[in-house]
Motif scaffolding. Structure first.
Motif, PDB file in Angstrom:
ATOM      1  N   ARG A 144       0.832  -1.204   0.000  1.00  0.00           N
ATOM      2  CA  ARG A 144       0.000   0.000   0.000  1.00  0.00           C
ATOM      3  C   ARG A 144       0.872   1.261   0.000  1.00  0.00           C
ATOM      4  O   ARG A 144       0.515   2.272  -0.587  1.00  0.00           O
ATOM      5  CB  ARG A 144      -0.917  -0.008   1.231  1.00  0.00           C
ATOM      6  CG  ARG A 144      -2.017  -1.056   1.103  1.00  0.00           C
ATOM      7  CD  ARG A 144      -2.692  -1.364   2.427  1.00  0.00           C
ATOM      8  NE  ARG A 144      -1.899  -2.314   3.206  1.00  0.00           N
ATOM      9  CZ  ARG A 144      -2.393  -3.106   4.160  1.00  0.00           C
ATOM     10  NH1 ARG A 144      -3.686  -3.073   4.467  1.00  0.00           N
ATOM     11  NH2 ARG A 144      -1.615  -3.942   4.818  1.00  0.00           N
ATOM     12  N   VAL A 185      -3.241  -3.392  -3.603  1.00  0.00           N
ATOM     13  CA  VAL A 185      -4.346  -2.592  -3.087  1.00  0.00           C
ATOM     14  C   VAL A 185      -5.188  -2.089  -4.267  1.00  0.00           C
ATOM     15  O   VAL A 185      -4.652  -1.734  -5.314  1.00  0.00           O
ATOM     16  CB  VAL A 185      -3.805  -1.435  -2.198  1.00  0.00           C
ATOM     17  CG1 VAL A 185      -2.896  -0.514  -3.007  1.00  0.00           C
ATOM     18  CG2 VAL A 185      -4.931  -0.642  -1.565  1.00  0.00           C
ATOM     19  N   GLU A 188     -10.019   1.391  -4.509  1.00  0.00           N
ATOM     20  CA  GLU A 188     -10.837   1.748  -3.346  1.00  0.00           C
ATOM     21  C   GLU A 188     -10.087   1.559  -2.033  1.00  0.00           C
ATOM     22  O   GLU A 188     -10.666   1.707  -0.946  1.00  0.00           O
ATOM     23  CB  GLU A 188     -12.117   0.909  -3.332  1.00  0.00           C
ATOM     24  CG  GLU A 188     -13.029   1.095  -4.535  1.00  0.00           C
ATOM     25  CD  GLU A 188     -12.560   0.341  -5.768  1.00  0.00           C
ATOM     26  OE1 GLU A 188     -11.866  -0.689  -5.606  1.00  0.00           O
ATOM     27  OE2 GLU A 188     -12.835   0.807  -6.894  1.00  0.00           O
ATOM     28  N   GLY A 189      -8.810   1.160  -2.110  1.00  0.00           N
ATOM     29  CA  GLY A 189      -8.011   1.011  -0.901  1.00  0.00           C
ATOM     30  C   GLY A 189      -8.151  -0.339  -0.205  1.00  0.00           C
ATOM     31  O   GLY A 189      -7.661  -0.530   0.913  1.00  0.00           O
ATOM     32  N   GLU A 190      -8.811  -1.291  -0.874  1.00  0.00           N
ATOM     33  CA  GLU A 190      -8.965  -2.617  -0.265  1.00  0.00           C
ATOM     34  C   GLU A 190      -7.807  -3.534  -0.657  1.00  0.00           C
ATOM     35  O   GLU A 190      -7.225  -3.375  -1.727  1.00  0.00           O
ATOM     36  CB  GLU A 190     -10.282  -3.267  -0.730  1.00  0.00           C
ATOM     37  CG  GLU A 190     -11.538  -2.502  -0.386  1.00  0.00           C
ATOM     38  CD  GLU A 190     -11.813  -2.480   1.119  1.00  0.00           C
ATOM     39  OE1 GLU A 190     -11.394  -3.430   1.810  1.00  0.00           O
ATOM     40  OE2 GLU A 190     -12.429  -1.498   1.594  1.00  0.00           O
TER      41      GLU A 190
END
Lengths: 449, 449
Positions: A144, A185, A188-190
């Motif tokens: 990330r 990642v 959407e940051g998932e």
């Protein structure tokens, strides 16, 4: 600079970690390390990834998860203890493991992806702690943080091109960089993972993105072999092969290296060296561009894969209607099924599928829709279909290769359903019943080696 | 009752008409006769169908058509004169020939179809007149009268199922019935023809519709041969073969019998006897259901067809996207192009086309659309592609057949692009450059006969 990836068996316990650390510290150019999750320590053992999947399933079923958490934690604890890492340095791991249940996820698929990814994540952070504990400058790099962006397929993601722009901006010194494999990642940051075995893919992406001179892939075999050692005694160890040979072989069962990992390596022209963590001095197998390759043998490798099924269709004048195959493909598309190959005769068509996509219900639904749309004279399924690939940059005279293949199997009562010497210049594909596949590989191997 | 069809060379002039009449009158069960248009009388001659096409084109170009009309009329006049038919009995023909220009047609394609169809139409009416003149009871039957209904594809029609209901209502006595081949009538009442050589199709439809015991197909060869006599010296004459053998062989170049004519014969279970008008006492070749067939040879026939072209595509992970082939087929569909075969490798795909569909513009348009939709690493055309078919109900051991095929060609420097031993149980297909095809057929023939 080299990117070095270690497989699950290479990081399964403290003793294996010692070998990994020896390998990494013996060569200063081995600067970027990609970790897998701890694998099996013995044949009956369970991989940490599978433990994490069980943890996720227990949680989703509202079952007690304390026992499974304890088992997972103990795997990392055992490694830490081998290096006499102080116990308080693992408190974060126990906490994060528990907190996986407290986070919110878009859906169960993303929950599963996040749980699974922590096998690699914990191992990378643990390796960093151990290296630092041993006085080796090392830094954990979160996917990330570095911007390893992937598509929003939670458990089967692909890398996004922006990743490589992000990598260009990444700053680092001479310390070892430890990255967990297997996940990235989403926009959407998932967390989303690659397909199983995807640490190979992370390694290839990082090697490309950081312009490594070499991508070393450490696993538990001395080399890639020309055929499966379970089928052929003492098979020939391949010293060099090309990217595309590797890709064709891994497609049909060569499991040493993940087939999707080849693409970033090709795009970045990074050579790959498959080596053995237990015998790091042995040369292993080099995977290189074909421009730099001189084949020494006519055939490089022979492999079979049994995870296929086939649908046979017969209809008079099948190939007359321009839109018939289109109708079939639209039906497959509607049911979310992709096909692998589609050899056609005059009035017949065989469609070969990866079996994992097919449930009894899907097969019924596809059969029903095809019957309605095409009214075939015959429609039947072959449930146990195997593909055999014979691959080699050295097969300039493919008809000569074919001759030797046919001579090798023709006296052994092996029923070949399909011979697809199609577009590829470096491979020949045979289709057979699963029951015949192993014997066919053995006889073909004996003909060429 | 037998349906008897005569090809263009069998009805090319008065001398040939004599043979036809002898054949028809020698057997009372030969009651239904299907005519072609007069064919070539010598190698440099022009078929009446081609003269009629030229007539249509002259007319559409506002050119004078009197000369071409005269040539066409003279072909029929020569036949009539052989039988000393009074000149006034041909006045209608000259008139109808001229009046083709005065009718209205929905478009130029229908105009062409109507002009073409008159080659068979005139010949059937002429044969009826001659038979009556000779005292043989005979009746001309117009496809429009009997209800031979076809799809609204003016020059490439297919039969409609209602045809067979209409045939059930058709009443006739013991007189000979003379039907023109090649054309039917659309729902809108227009003339539409089958594809070229379509009199075979009419014969099969009539044989099915009138429940004939046998469909005799008279042409200018003694039998169907196991390979093309222009490639192989004195090839083996096939005495019996199955419908599906015939179909697979005619697909790839056996031009003796129109491949679309097989289907009505199969549906009606009418046996076909291919015979020679010039040697009607010879047995010819019987085409029968496979239930009644005992193969005497492993291979029945070998043929090659050079009217193909291939498009080669390479893209890494080509087969990963479920919808990629769908995209390609949608592009082909949009351009009105159908494909024949599509052998696929891991990352590559070859699409084989009937070349007649491809113009330089279509190839460019398809290339452009595929490039835009798929961004392939490689896209290239092979313009001279040939398919070789090896067909036989006797090939129970296909791997043994394949061995002999490969052994036959492997020492002759023939480059095989594709081997497609796909779905069909009775054939093996090879793809090669056109330049190699004839030699390959020769060597393979020599291996089996």
């Amino acid at each position: 600079m080299k990117v070095v990836k270690f497989g699950g068996s290479s990081l399964a316990n403290g003793e294996q970690f010692k070998k990994v650390i020896q390998i990494v510290t013996s060569d200063p150019s081995r600067q970027v390390i990609i970790t897998s999750a701890p694998g099996k320590r013995f044949a009956e053992d369970t991989k940490v990834t599978d433990l994490l999947i069980a943890y996720a399933e227990h949680f989703l079923d509202y079952e007690d998860t304390s026992a499974i958490q304890a088992v997972i934690f103990s795997r990392y604890q055992e490694i830490a203890q081998t290096f006499e890492l102080p116990a308080d340095q693992l408190v974060w791991l126990k906490k994060e493991l528990r907190k996986l249940q407290e986070k919110t996820y878009p859906n169960a698929a993303y929950l599963l992806a996040a749980f699974k990814a922590h096998g690699e994540y914990f191992n990378a952070r643990l390796l960093t702690l151990i290296l630092n504990h041993l006085g080796v400058p090392a830094r954990f790099v979160d996917p990330r943080e570095i911007g390893l962006l992937v598509t929003s397929d939670p458990n089967n993601a692909s890398v996004l091109p922006d990743t490589y722009e992000n990598f260009e901006k990444f700053k680092y010194g001479s310390e070892k960089l430890i990255l967990p494999g297997f996940f990235g990642v989403t926009a959407e940051g998932e967390i989303a993972t690659f397909s199983r075995g995807g640490s190979d893919i992370t390694g290839a992406i990082v090697a490309r993105g950081l312009h490594a001179e070499l991508y070393e892939n450490f696993t538990d075999v001395d080399a890639i072999y020309a055929a499966n050692p379970r089928l052929v005694k003492n098979p020939y160890a391949i010293t060099k092969m090309t990217y595309r040979e590797m890709r064709e072989l891994s497609y049909a069962g060569f499991s040493v290296f993940h087939d999707e990992a080849i693409v970033p390596a090709i795009e970045g022209r990074v050579k790959i060296n498959v080596k053995n963590t237990n015998h790091p001095d042995r040369p292993g197998t080099m995977i290189i561009p074909y421009q730099e390759f001189t084949p020494l043998t006519r055939v490089t490798g022979i492999t079979s894969s049994k995870h296929f099924a086939a649908l046979y269709l017969h209809k008079f004048l099948l190939n007359k209607g321009a839109g018939l195959t289109l109708k079939i493909l639209n039906i497959l598309y509607k049911h979310g099924i992709s096909y692998e190959h589609m050899p056609s005769g005059i009035d017949d068509l065989t469609i070969i599928f990866d079996k994992s996509q097919l449930t009894a219900e899907k097969k019924q639904a596809v059969s029903r829709d095809i019957r309605a749309a095409l009214r075939p004279d015959e429609l039947s399924w072959i449930d146990d279909y195997a593909l055999i690939m014979i691959v080699g940059e050295g097969m300039h005279n493919r008809i000569g290769i074919m001759k030797d293949i046919i001579l090798a199997i023709s006296d052994h009562n092996i029923n070949i359903h399909m011979i697809n010497q199609g577009a590829s210049e470096i491979s020949i594909m045979l289709g057979t019943k699963s029951a015949d596949a192993d014997r066919a590989v053995k006889y073909i191997y004996e003909a060429f080696f």
